[in-house]
Enzyme design. Structure first.
Site, PDB file in Angstrom:
ATOM      1  N   TYR A 138       0.811  -1.217   0.000  1.00 32.09           N
ATOM      2  CA  TYR A 138       0.000   0.000   0.000  1.00 32.09           C
ATOM      3  C   TYR A 138       0.844   1.267   0.000  1.00 32.09           C
ATOM      4  O   TYR A 138       0.318   2.365  -0.156  1.00 32.09           O
ATOM      5  CB  TYR A 138      -0.925   0.013   1.229  1.00 32.09           C
ATOM      6  N   LYS A 158       3.857 -15.145   3.574  1.00 33.53           N
ATOM      7  CA  LYS A 158       4.127 -16.055   2.458  1.00 33.53           C
ATOM      8  C   LYS A 158       5.642 -16.153   2.355  1.00 33.53           C
ATOM      9  O   LYS A 158       6.259 -15.731   1.364  1.00 33.53           O
ATOM     10  CB  LYS A 158       3.478 -15.474   1.181  1.00 33.53           C
ATOM     11  N   ASP A 162      -2.063 -18.527   1.932  1.00 31.12           N
ATOM     12  CA  ASP A 162      -3.002 -19.363   1.162  1.00 31.12           C
ATOM     13  C   ASP A 162      -3.602 -20.457   2.042  1.00 31.12           C
ATOM     14  O   ASP A 162      -4.808 -20.713   2.007  1.00 31.12           O
ATOM     15  CB  ASP A 162      -2.325 -19.939  -0.097  1.00 31.12           C
ATOM     16  N   ASP A 214      -5.773  -7.068   4.294  1.00 28.89           N
ATOM     17  CA  ASP A 214      -6.954  -6.576   3.579  1.00 28.89           C
ATOM     18  C   ASP A 214      -7.793  -7.755   3.085  1.00 28.89           C
ATOM     19  O   ASP A 214      -9.004  -7.816   3.309  1.00 28.89           O
ATOM     20  CB  ASP A 214      -6.511  -5.707   2.393  1.00 28.89           C
ATOM     21  N   ASP A 268     -11.654  -9.528   4.658  1.00 29.52           N
ATOM     22  CA  ASP A 268     -12.915  -9.734   3.931  1.00 29.52           C
ATOM     23  C   ASP A 268     -13.375 -11.180   4.115  1.00 29.52           C
ATOM     24  O   ASP A 268     -14.561 -11.454   4.342  1.00 29.52           O
ATOM     25  CB  ASP A 268     -12.759  -9.443   2.428  1.00 29.52           C
TER      26      ASP A 268
END
Ligand code: IPM
Ligand code: MN
Length: 328
Positions: free
Chosen positions: A120, A171, A204, A228, A232
């Protein structure tokens, strides 16, 4: 004298859910001195204003900010997101984005999303735009300071929770530079918190566990973009994004923190009274906690939980919350 709170209802359903949040605060008797700001996509389309000079400085003197949602059809991507929302997060140094998810009996977790760096940050650029040789880069910025303060906050939070468990999500198997920094800092800081059990998941895999076994999580700490996306998903597995609240926090309290529902402005359902206001009302409860109004915060949260199954229009659900206050 009440707490000085800046209110930015913003666009779309933001305009509908914020009044319900304010109604709940009033119902628990917490006094606020409100300043309303007309900002967001609609204002931009109206007169080209994103964030007027001086408003940011005005905000620095406030106790907190309450935001509905920003974004409107017809505004180019990034104008409002970068010019208003991310600018608030960066300029006010709201380095923690705290997003709790509670859906009994399987989900009780809090995601701590780093809120000022990562993908970001705006690092990168474009060369030879519009040609077959176009190059676009967008890097992820991870500073030792930024990673460490976020991880420390997450450990401190985990220490206050019964489960005392913290999971790092990243990750590391592919993002070997950024992931290595996050992992080293996480392991170093964990030495100072012997009472906290830790775990690591690749992002993941975390997506599978969020859906299939969310009960394994207590507090999660992760970077800006992973946070982010994961939040969700967190909303989706804990009743829906209509219940997901958040605090954009400056834990050093050198300026105001900002509270907002995780959801967006939802132009498709705006103006119809269809939005569930609970995400905004729960964000208001987080705000009261931050302001030290813990009784009011608890009363609002309990009233929201009593109305997780309530259906009706935006204001009907808001009224039901107000009617439940003090009854549990
Ligand atoms: C959120 C939103 C924002 C983000 C957008 C609107 C810029 O999706 O708060 O999660 O990506 O952080
Ligand atoms: Mn998001």
């Amino acid at each position: 004298m009440g707490h000085n709170v800046g209110v930015i209802p913003g666009d779309g359903i933001g305009q509908e859910v914020i009044p319900e949040a304010l109604k709940a605060i009033e119902a628990v008797g917490v006094q606020l001195d409100l300043t309303h700001y007309n900002l967001g996509g609609a204002r931009y389309l109206d007169d080209g204003t994103v964030l007027p000079d001086g408003v940011l400085d005005e905000w620095r003197g406030l106790d907190t900010l309450l935001l509905g949602a920003v974004g409107a059809p017809g505004v180019p991507p990034g104008v409002i997101e970068r010019g208003l929302l991310l600018k608030m997060r960066f300029e006010l140094d709201l380095y923690i984005n705290q997003r709790p998810f509670l859906h009994e009996p399987d989900v009780d977790m809090i995601v701590i999303r780093e809120n000022t760096e990562g993908s970001y940050a705006g690092e990168g650029g474009v060369l030879r735009k519009g040609t077959p040789h176009e190059i676009a880069t967008q890097g992820s910025v991870n500073t030792r300071m930024g990673v460490e303060r976020c991880i420390r906050y997450a450990f401190e939070l985990a220490a206050t929770r019964p489960a005392k468990h913290l999971t790092l999500v990243h990750k590391t198997n592919v993002l070997t530079f950024a992931g290595d920094l996050w992992e080293r800092v996480f392991n170093e800081v964990s030495e100072e918190y012997s009472g906290i059990e830790t775990a690591y998941n690749h992002v993941d895999a975390a997506c599978i566990y969020f859906v299939e076994d969310p009960g394994r999580y207590d507090v999660i700490v992760t970077d800006n973009l992973f946070g982010d996306i994961l939040t969700d998903l967190g909303g989706a597995v804990s009743g829906g994004i209509g219940f997901a609240s958040s605090g954009n926090l400056n834990p050093t309290r050198t300026g105001p923190s900002m509270f907002e529902p995780v959801h967006g402005s939802a132009p498709d359902i705006a103006g119809q009274g269809k939005a569930n206001p609970l995400a905004a009302v729960l964000s208001a409860a987080m705000m009261l906690d931050h302001l030290g109004e813990t009784d009011g915060a608890t009363a609002i949260r309990d009233a929201c939980h009593a109305n997780f199954e309530t259906s009706g229009s935006t204001s009907e659900i808001g009224d039901a919350v107000v009617a439940s206050i003090g009854k549990s």
